[in-house]
Structure formats: structure tokens, C-alpha cells
Design an enzyme around this catalytic site. Sequence first.
Site, PDB file in Angstrom:
ATOM      1  N   TRP A   1       0.828  -1.221   0.000  1.00 13.49           N
ATOM      2  CA  TRP A   1       0.000   0.000   0.000  1.00 13.49           C
ATOM      3  C   TRP A   1       0.852   1.258   0.000  1.00 13.49           C
ATOM      4  CZ3 TRP A   1      -4.302  -0.563  -2.180  1.00 13.49           C
ATOM      5  CH2 TRP A   1      -4.938  -1.797  -2.110  1.00 13.49           C
TER       6      TRP A   1
ATOM      7  N   ASP B   1      -2.046   6.598   6.189  1.00 17.61           N
ATOM      8  CA  ASP B   1      -3.104   5.780   5.601  1.00 17.61           C
ATOM      9  C   ASP B   1      -3.490   4.739   6.655  1.00 17.61           C
ATOM     10  OD1 ASP B   1      -4.645   3.900   4.369  1.00 17.61           O
ATOM     11  OD2 ASP B   1      -3.251   3.483   2.724  1.00 17.61           O
TER      12      ASP B   1
ATOM     13  N   LYS C   1     -12.893  -1.628   6.059  1.00 15.11           N
ATOM     14  CA  LYS C   1     -12.170  -2.580   6.910  1.00 15.11           C
ATOM     15  C   LYS C   1     -12.562  -2.416   8.378  1.00 15.11           C
ATOM     16  CE  LYS C   1      -8.437  -2.245   3.686  1.00 15.11           C
ATOM     17  NZ  LYS C   1      -8.868  -3.383   2.893  1.00 15.11           N
TER      18      LYS C   1
HETATM   19  N1  PMP Z   1      -4.547   1.447   1.840  1.00 12.79           N
HETATM   20  C1  PMP Z   1      -4.596   0.318   2.584  1.00 12.79           C
HETATM   21  C2  PMP Z   1      -3.668   0.178   3.753  1.00 12.79           C
HETATM   22  C3  PMP Z   1      -5.504  -0.687   2.242  1.00 12.79           C
HETATM   23  O1  PMP Z   1      -5.558  -1.818   2.941  1.00 12.79           O
HETATM   24  C4  PMP Z   1      -6.367  -0.486   1.139  1.00 12.79           C
HETATM   25  C5  PMP Z   1      -7.424  -1.482   0.761  1.00 12.79           C
HETATM   26  N2  PMP Z   1      -7.078  -2.740   0.584  1.00 12.79           N
HETATM   27  C6  PMP Z   1      -6.246   0.684   0.378  1.00 12.79           C
HETATM   28  C7  PMP Z   1      -5.340   1.644   0.786  1.00 12.79           C
HETATM   29  C8  PMP Z   1      -7.129   0.943  -0.802  1.00 12.79           C
HETATM   30  O2  PMP Z   1      -8.395   1.250  -0.309  1.00 12.79           O
HETATM   31  P1  PMP Z   1      -9.661   1.517  -1.231  1.00 12.79           P
HETATM   32  O3  PMP Z   1     -10.024   0.205  -1.820  1.00 12.79           O
HETATM   33  O4  PMP Z   1     -10.664   2.043  -0.238  1.00 12.79           O
HETATM   34  O5  PMP Z   1      -9.291   2.535  -2.249  1.00 12.79           O
END
Ligand code: PMP
Length: 352
Positions: free
Chosen positions: A102, A172, A196
Site C-alpha cells: 500500500w 493511511d 475494513k
Molecule cells: N490502503 C490500505 C492500507 C488498504 O488496505 C487499502 C485497501 N485494501 C487501500 C489503501 C485501498 O483502499 P480503497 O479500496 O478504499 O481505495
Amino acid sequence: MADIYNFSAGPAMLPRAVLEHARDELLDWHGTGMSVMEMSHRSKEYIGVATQATADLRTLLAIPDNYKVLFLQGGATSQFAMVPMNLLRGCTQADYINTGAWSKKAIAEARRYCEVNVAASSADSNFTTIPATAGWKLNSAAAYVHYTPNETIGGVEFHEIPDTGDVPLVADMSSTILSRPLDVSRYGLIYAGAQKNIGPAGLTIVIVRDDLIGEVLPGTPTMLDYKTHADNDSMYNTPPTYGIYTAGLVFQWLKKNGGIAAMEEVNIAKAQLLYGAIDGSGGFYHCPTAPADRSRMNVPFTLKDSSLDGDFLKQADAAGLLQLKGHPRSAACAPRSTTRCRWKACRRWSPS
Ligand code: PMP
């Protein structure tokens, strides 16, 4: 309702009491004869719902008054762009910490808008560790420092807040928010997709210090400017009303069940139990992450004998333990990456 445990990282399980509450008022919210889904976002009823959700989140996280809480859309992924668009404020450089999948996505998007300095990285350990803050090469000309406190796929988590001095810290928190107490005042900005740890997919929460708002990159679309949402109580356009309502029910449930401190205790106990079982399995299970940097929220593990994977997953499913297939990019796959990553064959994997 079937008695199952759904281990999907997100969209993820919600407290059963929250789902039951939502079910009970699905068709008729508080005698209005309407579902929250059907309400105008300008109605006093809905504004009451959103105001309460904001107030409850502020209470849970003790958010200081000089921070705005924004209810947005576009997922955490949109924040990968909105953060540089809003926070560069005339600077051309930003620091990023690379701890895995991420972080890498955030870095790639930020590179479209500024010069990214990767001030620290755990690439050397295949992202199974957190780089020690003492070795970070922070740049005093950076507009902000971005990091990912919990790497959902890799399963590493920061257990301390890094000190970046006067340079605003951006996090994040998609897969760690509300799981442990948080000193919001240490941050310039926090963002999280809701699916989440907060509520249903479709809602993104941003908590931002108000002095950082209002100086966007030229050409930034109105909808991507935090000021637009801050000035309009997150109602510049139609917000994800039902997601905000459900998140509000989760906030109330958290308050009723001891708040974030109580959640942390539960999360520590759950993580200890799981890591204990993995480490105590005599090598039957393997967790690739360094013990000191292990996530309480996402626990990657493999079976030593991968020929048992199919049986393991079948029996787990039969026992009501669902969505245990890992993510294809998890470091847990690495020991076997010389052959074919076994997850590639999977049609159903937890989306992270
Ligand atoms: N950052 C992290 C730490 C994540 O776990 C995720 C989702 N898996 C995301 C960003 C992306 O999130 P979204 O699908 O809401 O764009």
C-alpha cells in the site's frame, strides 16, 4: 444468520448487533416511514444522523477541535492523489516511507504530483519489517511525511508514532483506525477507507488539521479539494448516506463496548492467540513477519507443506472459517516464489 467467521480484510465483518440494529430500522427509521437509504441528504433527519456520527467519531478518537472530519468517497486510493494535491502547498517535495504494497501505491500516485523522497524502506527484508525510525532520511524541505501504519497485505504494523518534527505526518490508516488508541494531534492528516475497520465500502474518512486546508495545486478539481468538503460539512454533493449511517451505528457500538481502549485489549488478545498458535505449531504454520513488527490486524501465514493448502482451506470453510486465502502479493508467498506463486491459481482470494 449462519455462525461463520469471515476473515476478509475488507469489506469485513461488522458487529452482529450493528447489523441487527440496521435491519430493525431498515424500512422505517424512527417512525419516519422511510429508510435512511431513501432520505434526502438535506433533510433534518439525515443531517441529524451525520452530525451524530461525526460527534461520536470525535469522542471515540478524542479529535481536537482544530481538526476537520470529512466523509468522502473514492476510497483510500483517491487519497493517494488528494494528499499531494492538497498538502504540497507550494512545495515540490514529499517524504514517503515504503513498508509494502500500500505504501508503494501511495508513492506511485504521489510521483505524478511531486518529487518523492523515499526516506526509508523495508524492501531489504521483503517488507517483513518496519524500518527503524533512527535510520530515516527525512528531508526538511518536504511538505509532509506519508506512511502506512498497518500494511494490510504484508501484515506489518507500526507500534509507535514516528516523530517528524514540524513536518506534517500523514497516515493511511485504512486497516488500523479504531483498533487502538490514537493521538490525533501528532498527525497532519489521517485517512481511511471505511470497509475494513469502520463500516460498509463506499465511505472514506479524512481527519485533517485545519491549517493544512485551502491551498491546492492549480487545476485541482473542486471535488478533490478538502476545503470544498470542510466548508460544506461533507455535503457539497450527495454523500454516501447509508454508509455514514452504518458507520455511525458502529461508532455507537464501540462507545457502548468500552471505546477504543477496550478494542485494543481485545485486538492484543486475539493477535497473541493467533501468533502463539502459528509459532507454537512446530513449523506446521509459518508467519513471515518479524515478531516486533507484526500487525495486530492482519496476520499472514502459510502452511509449510503447501500440498495441504487445498485441504486446509476446505476444512476451514467447513468449520465456518471463511476467506482465509491470502493475498497474492503477500510476503507469505515469497518462500515459494521460485516456483509458481500458488495463489495465482486462486479464483477466490481475500481482496486485502
Ligand atoms: N490502503 C490500505 C492500507 C488498504 O488496505 C487499502 C485497501 N485494501 C487501500 C489503501 C485501498 O483502499 P480503497 O479500496 O478504499 O481505495
